[in-house]
Design a protein around this motif. Structure first.
Motif, mmCIF file in Angstrom:
data_model
loop_
_atom_site.group_PDB
_atom_site.id
_atom_site.type_symbol
_atom_site.label_atom_id
_atom_site.label_comp_id
_atom_site.label_asym_id
_atom_site.label_seq_id
_atom_site.Cartn_x
_atom_site.Cartn_y
_atom_site.Cartn_z
ATOM 1 N N THR A 1 -3.229 4.164 2.628
ATOM 2 C CA THR A 1 -4.176 4.079 1.524
ATOM 3 C C THR A 1 -3.930 2.836 0.679
ATOM 4 O O THR A 1 -2.799 2.504 0.349
ATOM 5 C CB THR A 1 -4.067 5.328 0.629
ATOM 6 N N VAL B 1 -3.026 10.413 -4.582
ATOM 7 C CA VAL B 1 -2.801 8.967 -4.516
ATOM 8 C C VAL B 1 -2.839 8.473 -5.951
ATOM 9 O O VAL B 1 -3.891 8.523 -6.600
ATOM 10 C CB VAL B 1 -3.852 8.270 -3.645
ATOM 11 N N TYR C 1 -5.246 8.900 -10.967
ATOM 12 C CA TYR C 1 -4.919 9.336 -9.616
ATOM 13 C C TYR C 1 -6.149 10.000 -9.027
ATOM 14 O O TYR C 1 -7.115 10.322 -9.723
ATOM 15 C CB TYR C 1 -3.718 10.280 -9.587
ATOM 16 N N ARG D 1 -5.817 0.789 -5.434
ATOM 17 C CA ARG D 1 -4.499 1.402 -5.217
ATOM 18 C C ARG D 1 -3.557 0.360 -4.611
ATOM 19 O O ARG D 1 -3.282 0.348 -3.419
ATOM 20 C CB ARG D 1 -4.626 2.629 -4.312
ATOM 21 N N SER E 1 0.832 -1.196 0.000
ATOM 22 C CA SER E 1 0.000 0.000 0.000
ATOM 23 C C SER E 1 0.869 1.250 0.000
ATOM 24 O O SER E 1 2.092 1.188 -0.156
ATOM 25 C CB SER E 1 -0.930 -0.021 1.219
ATOM 26 N N SER E 2 0.227 2.396 0.189
ATOM 27 C CA SER E 2 0.930 3.675 0.212
ATOM 28 C C SER E 2 0.440 4.472 1.414
ATOM 29 O O SER E 2 -0.454 4.023 2.147
ATOM 30 C CB SER E 2 0.686 4.441 -1.093
ATOM 31 N N ASN F 1 1.972 8.187 -2.999
ATOM 32 C CA ASN F 1 1.281 9.388 -2.543
ATOM 33 C C ASN F 1 2.230 10.576 -2.515
ATOM 34 O O ASN F 1 3.437 10.412 -2.297
ATOM 35 C CB ASN F 1 0.718 9.200 -1.134
ATOM 36 N N ASN G 1 0.636 8.611 3.779
ATOM 37 C CA ASN G 1 1.151 9.963 4.008
ATOM 38 C C ASN G 1 0.633 10.468 5.347
ATOM 39 O O ASN G 1 -0.319 9.911 5.924
ATOM 40 C CB ASN G 1 0.719 10.916 2.895
#
Length: 770
Positions: free
Chosen positions: A339, A388, A397, A373, A326-327, A378, A329
């Motif tokens: 996210t 994202v 995005y 995603r 995942s990502s 991010n 921030n």
């Protein structure tokens, strides 16, 4: 005698009249004021933020051999030498300077003092064809970040940005041998600039083609201290110490696939909920929540933890919706937003608050993102929301605000499809562009790199405003994962950004994944990782990739972290293969100190190696005490320990060379109570600090850095940026500085603020800017 005078006047007056016509013509042709943006049109010359290759025009012919650097006969860009010392050393040897404040620099053809009522500048420091300070009562703004303002009130600063110097130490500049051509940082471009390139406007009151009050160039000629002492006026301290590794925790229980340092001094890391047990059970005993990614069975094992870097204590967290690959921030308030992922978590957002509540845990919303995603990245925007972007099969995005309750704002991004290497069949992806590198630029646009190409786009519209040349030589994103970072951003007192530059290193061949992954072959072939590095200045009108010094060894899946003294550290990864389960070998155990402003040939320094392989699914983070925490590594589908590269649950800390105990007397200690910890954009702030030696801090020996803590996974530290704010004075060990001017340079939120003395940083304090 009268006849002689009359004859002389008859000759002089026509010459003066002709000169006045030339001056009038030059003023009339002053040009338009164009801001430096990544969407600059080619016919609008842009301010050159490259301190190595300035925009310089001259009347000399072009270099007849563009493959060879040319000796410079032009006084506008002179060979730097001291005329009183004919034996000039090579460029990589510092030259003894009898004046510790003023570098040994002389240039020919300096006109006589135009104002006999004013004392003339030191004759051993001259700048050709440069106008006088328009306000002689105030020291002049120095737009050259390499040659800082000199505190002598009778001597104006160097206002000529056309003579930058590839040397962080302005006291001992790199002095080229006049018999040797100067080093050319771009072998594809001769040192002689193109005569069609516009010259910096010498009239600060009338902007010219290459003078802009926006991005990348300071323009105020009357600022008291333009660069705030962000470059040292004494040599940075050197050490032979090559770093030290220690085990911080023998078993943290969860392998760090994704990792985020939070402002509450906890690190949160996690892996996946769908691939079996971890190495630690949920706390307290008997806490076994239902896991929808494990056939809705109770799961007594933790897949996420909060790690106290001060005490090494571990607290388990509840992870819902599979966060595998995942990502994430930080929000402006310091909360972590995680996210995407896969399976039940592919459109999820999870938030854990930035507080000291011992029971704080993730709050999760499933199926709220606009697209899947998985392997996305991010970047935080100036208003605190985040782009994202990407993911497997997601050529789009979306902008996600700092909230769990929102309506998705989705934008198509065809560039992601264009840069995707096609699948070799069902379930046999290649891609080469996952976890794309993206950086918020000071003009508010986003630099995006995927596979081997880069663009610049407007985040609020999706419009691609610039395409950059292709970077040949290999693929740089997952799975042949290279490393990338936005280099430190230096700011002036009037909040101009002096430099904007991106570096990319390593990666592998575009075919490296499909010859090693089990979904493509039965016999693995581990291709050697790339050693090359490249840099680009995306705001330059003619931005192109320049060759950086090669790394001592190839590297994929490594991390590239900002250090508080504005160097970078490269660590982790492998020397062969790619990302993926069992798809790499030959662990790269040796970290590299990367000093991007040193001369070519001196930028990479191997440090003491670790003994623990940190390959696929490993992470690292800069800590507030200036050490580096390193965790994770799992080359396998499940936690596996009886193999060459076992799942790694040990946590290490690495002390970089600046933590040599012999340097401790120079280490600044910040007094948080006497410092401003809440900053306002563009406003002055103060930092109280002392040196362990009890010496008084002085401007020119002190540098302040602000580091945004990144979200690190799969070799990319998302949102990482280091800022060097301008300093205006130091009085009684209180540093007066200017906060960054806005969210395009410093997105709102928490930063680690460090004070450095001659390259030696002390522990940070957390500051918040908005």
């Amino acid at each position: 005698m009268a006849h002689i005078i009359k004859t002389c006047l008859g000759l002089v007056i026509p010459i003066l009249f002709a000169c006045s016509l030339v001056v009038a013509r030059d003023i009339a042709d002053g040009g338009n004021d164009q801001p430096g943006k990544c969407n600059q049109k080619p016919d609008q010359p842009q301010d050159n933020s490259n301190p190595i290759q300035p925009n310089i025009t001259n009347s000399e012919p072009d270099n007849p051999n563009p493959d060879q650097p040319q000796d410079n006969p032009n006084a506008i860009k002179p060979s730097i030498a001291n005329l009183d010392q004919p034996d000039v050393p090579q460029a990589d040897q510092p030259h003894d300077n009898p004046n510790p404040i003023q570098p040994n620099i002389t240039t020919p053809d300096q006109p006589d003092n135009p104002n006999p009522d004013q004392p003339q500048v030191n004759p051993n420091i001259t700048i050709p064809d440069q106008p006088d300070n328009p306000n002689p009562d105030k020291p002049q703004d120095n737009p050259n970040p390499i040659q800082p303002n000199i505190s002598n009130p009778d001597q104006p600063d160097n206002p000529n940005p056309g003579q930058p110097q590839d040397n962080l130490n302005p006291v001992q500049p790199d002095i080229p041998n006049p018999d040797q051509p100067p080093d050319n940082p771009n072998p594809d471009q001769p040192n002689n600039p193109n005569s069609d390139q516009p010259q910096d406007n010498p009239n600060p009151d009338q902007p010219g083609d290459n003078q802009k009050p926006g991005i990348d160039q300071p323009t105020d000629p009357n600022a008291a201290v333009a660069d705030g002492g962000s470059d040292y006026t004494a040599p940075p301290l050197e050490t032979g110490f090559l770093g030290e590794w220690v085990i911080d925790n023998p078993n943290a229980g969860v392998a760090a696939m994704q990792l985020q340092l939070m402002p509450n001094d906890k690190l949160v890391w996690y892996d996946t909920t769908s691939l079996g047990p971890s190495g630690i059970k949920m706390q307290p005993e008997g806490n076994c929540p239902i896991n929808p990614d494990a056939k809705n069975q109770p799961d007594c094992y933790a897949h996420a933890i909060a790690y106290d870097w001060r005490t090494s204590a571990v607290r388990t967290l509840t992870l819902q919706g599979d966060a595998w690959c995942s990502s994430g921030n930080l929000w402006p308030n310091g909360n972590l937003a995680a996210t995407g992922g896969t399976a039940t978590g592919d459109k999820a957002i999870r938030m854990i608050p930035n507080n000291d509540d011992p029971k704080a845990d993730f709050e999760t919303r499933l199926n709220v993102l606009a697209d899947v995603r998985w392997y996305a990245s991010n970047v935080v925007l100036p208003d605190g929301s985040a782009v994202v972007l990407g993911g497997r099969g997601s050529f789009s995005y979306e902008i996600v605000p700092p909230s769990l309750d929102f309506k998705p704002r989705r934008f198509d991004m065809p560039f992601l499809k264009e840069t995707t290497t096609p699948d070799l069949g069902p379930g046999r992806p290649v891609e080469n562009n996952l976890y794309p590198f993206q950086f918020l630029l000071p003009d508010g646009n986003i630099f995006l790199y995927a596979n081997n190409r880069a663009i610049c786009f407007e985040p609020q519209t999706g419009n691609v405003v610039r395409e950059y040349p292709e970077l040949a030589g290999g693929s740089r994103n997952y799975p042949p994962s290279g490393q990338s970072a936005l280099l430190p951003l230096k700011l002036t007192a009037d909040n101009k950004v002096i430099n904007t530059e991106v570096v990319i290193c390593g990666g592998n061949s575009p075919d490296a994944y499909k010859v090693v992954d089990a979904r493509h072959v039965t016999e693995k072939q581990f291709m050697p990782a790339l050693r090359d590095c490249h840099r680009i200045q995306p705001l330059n009108q003619d931005a192109t990739w320049t060759d950086e010094e090669q790394m001592p060894s190839g590297r994929v899946m490594g991390d590239l972290l900002d250090l508080p003294n504005a160097d970078l550290l490269m660590l982790n990864g492998a020397q062969s293969g790619t990302s993926g389960w069992e798809d790499a070998t030959d662990a790269n155990l040796t970290p590299l100190l990367y000093s991007p402003t040193k001369p070519m040939g001196n930028r990479f320094k191997p440090l003491n190696p670790t003994t623990i392989a940190r390959m696929y699914h490993s992470c690292s983070a800069l800590l507030p005490d200036t050490r580096i925490l390193v965790a994770g590594s799992n080359m396998h589908q499940f936690y596996t320990f009886d193999t060459q590269f076992p799942t790694e649950l040990r946590v290490e800390k690495f002390s970089p060379p600046y933590l040599d105990p012999a340097l401790d007397p120079n280490r600044p200690i910040i007094d948080a109570k006497g410092s401003d910890l809440v900053l306002q954009y563009g406003k002055p702030f103060k930092i109280a600090a002392t040196l362990q030696s009890n010496e008084t801090m002085v401007l020119g020996e002190i540098m302040v850095t602000m580091v945004y803590p990144p979200f690190t996974t799969h070799g990319f530290s998302q949102n990482q940026r280091l800022l060097i704010p301008a300093l205006t004075s130091i009085e009684n060990n209180v540093i007066n500085a200017v906060a960054p001017g806005g969210g395009t340079v410093a997105p709102p939120g928490y930063y680690m603020l460090f004070v450095n003395r001659l390259g030696v940083p002390g522990p940070s304090v957390w500051v918040h800017i908005e």
